[in-house]
Design a protein around this motif. Structure first.
Motif, PDB file in Angstrom:
ATOM      1  N   PRO A 154      23.074  20.182  82.055  1.00 11.79           N
ATOM      2  CA  PRO A 154      22.137  19.703  83.076  1.00 11.79           C
ATOM      3  C   PRO A 154      20.732  20.303  82.924  1.00 11.79           C
ATOM      4  O   PRO A 154      19.733  19.664  83.265  1.00 11.79           O
ATOM      5  CB  PRO A 154      22.784  20.149  84.392  1.00 11.79           C
ATOM      6  N   MET A 155      20.653  21.545  82.389  1.00  7.79           N
ATOM      7  CA  MET A 155      19.347  22.182  82.227  1.00  7.79           C
ATOM      8  C   MET A 155      18.510  21.524  81.131  1.00  7.79           C
ATOM      9  O   MET A 155      17.297  21.713  81.063  1.00  7.79           O
ATOM     10  CB  MET A 155      19.515  23.671  81.940  1.00  7.79           C
ATOM     11  N   LEU A 156      19.155  20.762  80.245  1.00  2.00           N
ATOM     12  CA  LEU A 156      18.392  20.078  79.199  1.00  2.00           C
ATOM     13  C   LEU A 156      17.525  18.966  79.776  1.00  2.00           C
ATOM     14  O   LEU A 156      16.667  18.433  79.088  1.00  2.00           O
ATOM     15  CB  LEU A 156      19.335  19.500  78.137  1.00  2.00           C
ATOM     16  N   ARG A 157      17.748  18.641  81.033  1.00  2.00           N
ATOM     17  CA  ARG A 157      16.911  17.648  81.705  1.00  2.00           C
ATOM     18  C   ARG A 157      15.709  18.295  82.391  1.00  2.00           C
ATOM     19  O   ARG A 157      14.972  17.625  83.111  1.00  2.00           O
ATOM     20  CB  ARG A 157      17.748  16.861  82.712  1.00  2.00           C
ATOM     21  N   SER A 158      15.527  19.603  82.160  1.00  2.00           N
ATOM     22  CA  SER A 158      14.376  20.307  82.724  1.00  2.00           C
ATOM     23  C   SER A 158      13.532  20.894  81.603  1.00  2.00           C
ATOM     24  O   SER A 158      14.032  21.180  80.512  1.00  2.00           O
ATOM     25  CB  SER A 158      14.845  21.428  83.654  1.00  2.00           C
TER      26      SER A 158
ATOM     27  N   ALA B 237      13.164  24.504  76.896  1.00  2.00           N
ATOM     28  CA  ALA B 237      12.445  25.622  76.274  1.00  2.00           C
ATOM     29  C   ALA B 237      13.400  26.775  75.972  1.00  2.00           C
ATOM     30  O   ALA B 237      13.310  27.416  74.918  1.00  2.00           O
ATOM     31  CB  ALA B 237      11.320  26.095  77.186  1.00  2.00           C
ATOM     32  N   ALA B 238      14.332  27.042  76.886  1.00  2.00           N
ATOM     33  CA  ALA B 238      15.315  28.108  76.664  1.00  2.00           C
ATOM     34  C   ALA B 238      16.202  27.788  75.475  1.00  2.00           C
ATOM     35  O   ALA B 238      16.540  28.674  74.674  1.00  2.00           O
ATOM     36  CB  ALA B 238      16.164  28.303  77.927  1.00  2.00           C
TER      37      ALA B 238
ATOM     38  N   GLU C 231      24.238   8.143  78.901  1.00  2.00           N
ATOM     39  CA  GLU C 231      22.878   8.641  78.735  1.00  2.00           C
ATOM     40  C   GLU C 231      22.848  10.157  78.569  1.00  2.00           C
ATOM     41  O   GLU C 231      22.069  10.693  77.777  1.00  2.00           O
ATOM     42  CB  GLU C 231      22.008   8.228  79.920  1.00  2.00           C
ATOM     43  N   ILE C 232      23.688  10.875  79.291  1.00  2.00           N
ATOM     44  CA  ILE C 232      23.729  12.339  79.181  1.00  2.00           C
ATOM     45  C   ILE C 232      24.099  12.754  77.766  1.00  2.00           C
ATOM     46  O   ILE C 232      23.472  13.641  77.169  1.00  2.00           O
ATOM     47  CB  ILE C 232      24.708  12.926  80.213  1.00  2.00           C
ATOM     48  N   ASN C 233      25.108  12.124  77.199  1.00  2.00           N
ATOM     49  CA  ASN C 233      25.511  12.449  75.831  1.00  2.00           C
ATOM     50  C   ASN C 233      24.473  11.980  74.817  1.00  2.00           C
ATOM     51  O   ASN C 233      24.208  12.669  73.830  1.00  2.00           O
ATOM     52  CB  ASN C 233      26.880  11.846  75.527  1.00  2.00           C
ATOM     53  N   ARG C 234      23.877  10.826  75.069  1.00  2.00           N
ATOM     54  CA  ARG C 234      22.842  10.320  74.165  1.00  2.00           C
ATOM     55  C   ARG C 234      21.639  11.258  74.157  1.00  2.00           C
ATOM     56  O   ARG C 234      21.081  11.553  73.095  1.00  2.00           O
ATOM     57  CB  ARG C 234      22.402   8.914  74.591  1.00  2.00           C
ATOM     58  N   GLU C 235      21.238  11.740  75.329  1.00  2.00           N
ATOM     59  CA  GLU C 235      20.104  12.664  75.422  1.00  2.00           C
ATOM     60  C   GLU C 235      20.381  13.952  74.645  1.00  2.00           C
ATOM     61  O   GLU C 235      19.481  14.501  74.006  1.00  2.00           O
ATOM     62  CB  GLU C 235      19.827  13.004  76.884  1.00  2.00           C
ATOM     63  N   ALA C 236      21.619  14.434  74.708  1.00  2.00           N
ATOM     64  CA  ALA C 236      21.965  15.673  74.001  1.00  2.00           C
ATOM     65  C   ALA C 236      21.851  15.491  72.492  1.00  2.00           C
ATOM     66  O   ALA C 236      21.370  16.382  71.781  1.00  2.00           O
ATOM     67  CB  ALA C 236      23.375  16.113  74.380  1.00  2.00           C
ATOM     68  N   VAL C 237      22.285  14.338  71.983  1.00  2.00           N
ATOM     69  CA  VAL C 237      22.150  14.065  70.549  1.00  2.00           C
ATOM     70  C   VAL C 237      20.677  13.973  70.171  1.00  2.00           C
ATOM     71  O   VAL C 237      20.231  14.545  69.165  1.00  2.00           O
ATOM     72  CB  VAL C 237      22.885  12.769  70.167  1.00  2.00           C
TER      73      VAL C 237
END
Length: 314
Positions: free
Chosen positions: A42-46, A51-52, A97-103
């Motif tokens: 979830p933090m990858l959406r921030s 940045a972390a 979309e969550i998995n697609r965003e991670a890729v």
């Protein structure tokens, strides 16, 4: 999706590969991120979360570069299968979309930090249930149906391979391997072991590897061990057998604690990086095809850098 470059995978070469380490434990204990159900995605959406992640991954990729090693760049999707997404409050319509965003983010990291290097984007799959306790075990067919969703998103968005991390039982591993085979994706299966060197189900590692291989038309590309300390399984490797030739990766815990003890920890046990590195070096004597090296709970870049130094010195 067409990949712009073909990346050599661990089972296709003798090149050494580096992975990252205990990402979730680092974010929780070192950075203080709140991670319900041990999920960082979830933090990858921030902005702060992305940045972390970049700050965390950059030194691992630089270590791989310095040692002439490839790098396996994991998607942050260990907790992104349907049941966990439901538990975390995401609508069904958001799952793809969550998995697609991670890729997409992993591919961005490869472009930013891995230019000119052999960096493999690896779609990570976690267990449907608890990563330590196989209290409910699916059939292989049910596991294939369940995990086909995540495998499908990875295949549609151009990962190079998939890895199932912290597998506690063979039917789930078989299902994932079959789902990957159906989509033409190379697959690595990584089992977690208890302090006696057996899977949490009580099955031996050798039997588990043989059972998965025998149950899949498209066999896993290779196997790994993760989320266990070398002291927990080095003895079983010395028994030898054909199955040891199928193990190509190690991502060990820094701590000698059992899974039950780790579950109760309020402080991070980061062990001894130098000692862990020496143990990795010694294990290479028993695993002739070992070429993937990283860490799991309690480890960070210090441990992986020491491991690379120890292997380079051999």
């Amino acid at each position: 999706m067409t990949k712009s470059k073909i990346h050599t995978l661990p089972h296709q070469t003798d090149q050494k590969f580096v992975t990252d380490a205990g990402f979730e434990t680092s974010m929780l204990f070192h950075k203080g991120y709140d991670m319900p159900h041990f999920a960082f995605f979830p933090m990858l959406r921030s902005v702060d979360g992305r940045a972390a992640m970049k700050e965390y991954i950059a030194p691992f990729m630089e270590t791989a570069r310095q040692h002439g090693a490839g790098f396996i760049l994991d998607t942050n999707t260990w907790r992104s299968s349907p049941d966990w997404l439901d538990l975390l409050g995401y609508d069904k319509g958001d799952h793809v979309e969550i998995n697609r965003e991670a890729v997409a983010f992993a591919q961005e990291l490869r472009r930013e930090f891995g230019e000119g290097e052999n960096v493999v984007v690896n779609g990570v799959i976690g267990p449907r249930g608890d990563g330590y306790d196989p209290s409910t075990i699916m059939t292989a067919s049910d596991a294939e149906d369940y995990h086909a969703f995540q495998v499908g998103v990875f295949a549609d968005n151009g990962v190079d391979m998939v890895s199932a991390l912290t597998m506690t039982n063979t039917p789930e591993a078989i299902g994932i391997a079959r789902a990957a085979g159906e989509r033409g994706l190379p697959c690595a299966i990584s089992f977690t072991l208890e302090t006696d060197g057996h899977l949490p189900t009580g099955e031996t590692l050798g039997h588990a590897i043989a059972e998965v291989d025998a149950s899949c038309f498209h066999k896993p590309a290779y196997y790994m061990i993760n989320c266990a300390h070398p002291d927990h399984f080095t003895g079983i490797l010395q028994q030898r057998g054909e199955w040891v030739n199928r193990i190509q990766g190690l991502r060990c815990n820094a701590s000698r604690m059992s899974h039950a003890e780790l579950d109760c920890c309020e402080e991070l046990d980061d062990g001894n990086p130098g000692e862990l590195a020496q143990q990795y070096s010694e294990i290479t004597r028993f695993l002739p095809r070992l070429n993937v090296f990283g860490g799991c709970c309690g480890t960070d870049h210090r441990h992986v850098a020491k491991i690379c130094d120890a292997l380079h010195a051999d």
